[in-house]
Each structure stands twice: as C-alpha cells, then as structure tokens.
Design an enzyme around this catalytic site. Structure first.
Site, PDB file in Angstrom:
ATOM      1  N   ARG A  46       0.827  -1.223   0.000  1.00  0.00           N
ATOM      2  CA  ARG A  46       0.000   0.000   0.000  1.00  0.00           C
ATOM      3  C   ARG A  46       0.854   1.262   0.000  1.00  0.00           C
ATOM      4  O   ARG A  46       0.450   2.279  -0.548  1.00  0.00           O
ATOM      5  CB  ARG A  46      -0.983  -0.026   1.167  1.00  0.00           C
ATOM      6  CG  ARG A  46      -1.824   1.246   1.280  1.00  0.00           C
ATOM      7  CD  ARG A  46      -3.219   1.032   1.881  1.00  0.00           C
ATOM      8  NE  ARG A  46      -3.268   0.028   2.920  1.00  0.00           N
ATOM      9  CZ  ARG A  46      -2.857   0.218   4.183  1.00  0.00           C
ATOM     10  NH1 ARG A  46      -2.359   1.387   4.546  1.00  0.00           N
ATOM     11  NH2 ARG A  46      -2.959  -0.753   5.045  1.00  0.00           N
ATOM     12  N   TYR A  97     -12.012  22.307 -13.140  1.00  0.00           N
ATOM     13  CA  TYR A  97     -12.505  20.962 -13.404  1.00  0.00           C
ATOM     14  C   TYR A  97     -13.767  20.714 -12.573  1.00  0.00           C
ATOM     15  O   TYR A  97     -13.743  20.845 -11.347  1.00  0.00           O
ATOM     16  CB  TYR A  97     -11.418  19.945 -13.068  1.00  0.00           C
ATOM     17  CG  TYR A  97     -11.885  18.533 -13.250  1.00  0.00           C
ATOM     18  CD1 TYR A  97     -12.175  18.050 -14.520  1.00  0.00           C
ATOM     19  CD2 TYR A  97     -12.081  17.691 -12.167  1.00  0.00           C
ATOM     20  CE1 TYR A  97     -12.639  16.767 -14.696  1.00  0.00           C
ATOM     21  CE2 TYR A  97     -12.543  16.407 -12.339  1.00  0.00           C
ATOM     22  CZ  TYR A  97     -12.822  15.948 -13.602  1.00  0.00           C
ATOM     23  OH  TYR A  97     -13.291  14.681 -13.781  1.00  0.00           O
ATOM     24  N   LYS A 194      -4.732  11.823 -17.906  1.00  0.00           N
ATOM     25  CA  LYS A 194      -4.752  12.623 -19.127  1.00  0.00           C
ATOM     26  C   LYS A 194      -3.385  12.539 -19.819  1.00  0.00           C
ATOM     27  O   LYS A 194      -2.994  11.481 -20.238  1.00  0.00           O
ATOM     28  CB  LYS A 194      -5.174  14.055 -18.788  1.00  0.00           C
ATOM     29  CG  LYS A 194      -6.380  14.144 -17.824  1.00  0.00           C
ATOM     30  CD  LYS A 194      -7.674  13.660 -18.437  1.00  0.00           C
ATOM     31  CE  LYS A 194      -8.805  13.474 -17.422  1.00  0.00           C
ATOM     32  NZ  LYS A 194      -9.090  14.585 -16.527  1.00  0.00           N
TER      33      LYS A 194
HETATM   34  C1  LIG Z   1      -9.668  14.740 -15.213  1.00  0.00           C
HETATM   35  C2  LIG Z   1      -9.267  15.879 -14.346  1.00  0.00           C
HETATM   36  C3  LIG Z   1      -9.249  15.763 -12.951  1.00  0.00           C
HETATM   37  C4  LIG Z   1      -9.702  14.509 -12.260  1.00  0.00           C
HETATM   38  O1  LIG Z   1      -8.836  13.446 -12.533  1.00  0.00           O
HETATM   39  P1  LIG Z   1      -9.313  11.896 -12.603  1.00  0.00           P
HETATM   40  O2  LIG Z   1      -8.057  11.191 -12.953  1.00  0.00           O
HETATM   41  O3  LIG Z   1     -10.383  11.804 -13.641  1.00  0.00           O
HETATM   42  O4  LIG Z   1      -9.830  11.556 -11.247  1.00  0.00           O
HETATM   43  C5  LIG Z   1      -8.814  16.851 -12.224  1.00  0.00           C
HETATM   44  N1  LIG Z   1      -8.446  18.018 -12.820  1.00  0.00           N
HETATM   45  C6  LIG Z   1      -8.450  18.152 -14.151  1.00  0.00           C
HETATM   46  C7  LIG Z   1      -8.034  19.446 -14.762  1.00  0.00           C
HETATM   47  C8  LIG Z   1      -8.869  17.098 -14.948  1.00  0.00           C
HETATM   48  O5  LIG Z   1      -8.913  17.254 -16.271  1.00  0.00           O
END
Ligand SMILES: *Cc1c(COP(=O)(O)O)cnc(C)c1O
Length: 376
Positions: A46, A97, A194
């Site tokens: 963990r 976001y 992303k």
């Molecule tokens: C997608 C995103 C998040 C959240 O991330 P996850 O990996 O989907 O939990 C936070 N901030 C931004 C700018 C994002 O594009």
C-alpha cells in the site's frame, strides 16, 4: 548539465540491470531480515511498491520536485490535499474541473469554507484572501473548459503574503509546458489519466511537492491510511507513457494551435478559446508561463447554440465523441451535457482534445461537419 524534459523523462528510473525496460514489482509484501528489520526499505504494497515509487521519481524529476505521490485517480490526489488540511478557508477558481468544483461546493462537511473567484483577476484574488485564515489557494491553469490563464507567480505571491499554501492543478499544461513549482507554487497536482499517461488506459493522479512540509507529510499519511494508491501495473504503464510525454505534448500543442487558427474565421463558430491565440485574454501570461507551447486543448462556441454544437459533434468521423482528454486519439465533447445541471459551462461549447492524427485530417473532418450547419 541541465537536461531537457525529453531527456529527463527517459532517464529516470532505469532498472539496475542490463534490461532497458523496468520490470513490474507485483509484490504486495516484502520479507523481513533475520534481525527483524526491513533493510530493503520495502514493507507493504500500500505504501512501498517499487514500480509506483519509480513512476513517482519520474514525475518528481519532471516537475523539479523533491517528492511526488501517486494516487488511484486525479480526484483522489486533489481530495487528499483538501482532507489533509485542518478546517480552513480555501480560495478556488470559478472556472475549474467540474468534479473538483462539485467536491469543493460541499467542502463545509470537512469544515472548510470556499470562495470561488476569477483567478485571472488579481484584484479579486487579493480581496478574497483572509490573512491568517486562508489556508489554501487552488489554481488551475489553463482551466477546464474555458482555458482561462492564471498568473501563477502573481497569485502564489499574494497567497503566500496572506499565509496560504498554493496548489496548482497542472493537468492541462503538463510539465512539458509549465513547471508550477518554479513559479512559487507549493504543490502541483495532475490527473495522470490525461497527458502524463497519454494512452487512455490508466486512471491515476499525482501530487508533487517542492519540500517535505508538514502539509506534505500529512498528505502522504492521508493517502497511505485511506489506501488511495495506484496499482503497480497501472504505475508501470504510466512510466511507459511518461517516456513519450515530451514528444506527444509538443506535437499536440502544435496541431491544436494550427487548428485553432484555422477555425477562427469559420461562419458557424462564434469564438475559439485557446491560450495560443493573440486575442485570448491570458495570451501574454501564457507566453511567459508556457514557453514550449499552449497545450493540446481548445474549445469552440457555436453561433447557433447548444443544438448546433451537439449536431456538429454528431457529424464528425475522425474525432471520437467522449469525455476525458490528453490521449493520443482526438476527442470532441459537448461539455455542458456531461457537467449537467448547474454547470457554468456555456451550452454552445464544444471541447476539443487534439490527439496525434494529422492536423489536416482533423481540421477537414471538423470543418466538413461545421459546413453542414451553415448550409442547413
Ligand atoms: C480529469 C481531471 C481531474 C480529475 O482526474 P481523474 O483522474 O479523472 O480523477 C482533475 N483536474 C483536471 C483538470 C482534470 O482534467
């Protein structure tokens, strides 16, 4: 010798063997020494997985950070910052976001009070700060989905003068284009789902810190205790994605800039939102903060409103209609539809994530679809 992002992304975490590719550490537990110690430094999966730690070192290196921590998602990473803070006043951007905005809207459950401001207006930021009482200023730049640019150095300076920490969601900029820690931010956050991973096959989040502050150590405890960790196979995929981050982001930025410019004059389009365009209100700041390009994300507003936006997205052949971004395939999204009730996102807006297809093909596909709107 100072190394570029491209070189650093390749060089970190090389295995101590002749293998060019790191192996995956799948173990959830590690053996004790006969003297009852743990000389390997690894105890339990963990908190101590070697593959996860290798990806963390890679991210720390790319962000010029002392330490990085990986989480099971970007949301888990951001929420670890909020929940590690004692009850406080938080200043956050109005354009951010949506998942994090929704979380912050009920942050009173954790004893926090939140002020939402226009982060591109320093006077608004200044008047929202409560010296000695504001514990955190949250920045997102460029912000999703309007690509508002925040002056990171100026906001960090204002926040620090008021005694607040600064955390920047740099998911859209990536370490290829901006290193927020070098502009004075205390902690940088990424949805590694992303660009960092970049292949639409891992959900992950990361934080990186300039130092081992008290807050940072509490964040690490929060992650380890809540178990919001990343699995080792996902971490391994992430180390692989990171090795091509520099190439991908530069190419995606080049293509996005070219597409944004070409879309400017289209009769179906009322506005192109992209920090690389000279008339974007944050362009001058973006030029300073993002010397390597303006990112692969842009939005369009359509003259004929929501129905036209949905119709245009329905016609495209090459762009995929999907949420998320930063992958190698180009995505188009009617953003208000996914954000739902109460979203401040204009309903005539289409969000575009530019992938690695030929920009000529991407532009032609989009223009063909927009042409249909102006003909009917
Ligand atoms: C997608 C995103 C998040 C959240 O991330 P996850 O990996 O989907 O939990 C936070 N901030 C931004 C700018 C994002 O594009």
């Amino acid at each position: 010798m100072p190394r570029t992002v491209a070189t650093r992304a390749l060089g970190v975490g090389r295995p101590p063997s002749t293998a060019l590719t790191p192996s995956i550490d799948m173990s959830t537990t590690y053996a004790r020494d006969p003297d009852n110690g743990y000389s390997s430094g690894h105890v339990y999966g963990r908190k101590d997985n070697a593959t996860v730690q290798q990806a963390e070192r890679q991210i720390a290196e790319l962000e010029h950070a002392r330490d990085a921590l990986l989480f099971g998602s970007g949301m888990a990473a951001a929420v670890a910052v909020f929940t590690a803070l004692p009850p406080t006043h938080i200043v956050a951007p109005r354009d951010m976001y949506w998942g994090l905005r929704v979380w912050l809207q009920s942050a009173h459950r954790h004893g926090h009070e939140v002020s939402f401001v226009d982060m591109s207006r320093l006077d608004e930021v200044r008047s929202s700060l409560r010296p000695g009482r504001t514990g955190l200023v949250w920045i997102e730049t460029p912000s999703n989905p309007l690509w508002t640019v925040t002056d990171i150095a100026a906001v960090s300076d204002l926040a620090h003068r008021a005694g607040a920490m600064v955390c920047a969601d740099s998911t859209v900029a990536t370490p290829v284009l901006t290193n927020p820690l070098l502009f004075g931010v205390d902690i940088v956050m990424h949805s590694a789902t992303k660009y960092l991973n970049g292949h639409s096959d891992v959900v992950a989040g990361a934080l990186a810190s300039a130092d081992r502050s008290e807050l940072w150590l509490r964040i690490k405890d929060t992650r380890d205790q809540q178990g919001a960790v990343l699995g080792s196979f996902d971490a391994w995929l992430l180390t692989r994605g990171l090795r091509t981050l520099d190439l991908r982001v530069k190419e995606q930025s080049r293509s996005a800039a070219w597409i944004a410019e070409r879309l400017l004059g289209h009769p179906a389009v009322s506005a192109v939102l992209y920090p690389g365009l000279p008339d974007h209100p944050g362009h001058a700041i973006a030029k300073r903060q993002m010397p390597g390009g303006f990112g692969g994300m842009l939005s369009l507003r359509l003259r004929d409103g929501a129905a036209a936006a949905i119709a245009a997205a329905a016609q495209v052949q090459l762009w995929r209609r999907a949420t998320s971004f930063g992958g190698i395939e180009s995505l188009i999204e009617h953003r208000a539809s996914i954000e739902g009730e109460g979203s401040p996102c204009p309903d005539d807006l289409l969000r575009l994530s530019v992938g690695l297809e030929d920009p000529n093909d991407l532009y032609r596909d989009l223009a063909d679809s927009l042409d249909l709107l102006t003909r009917t």
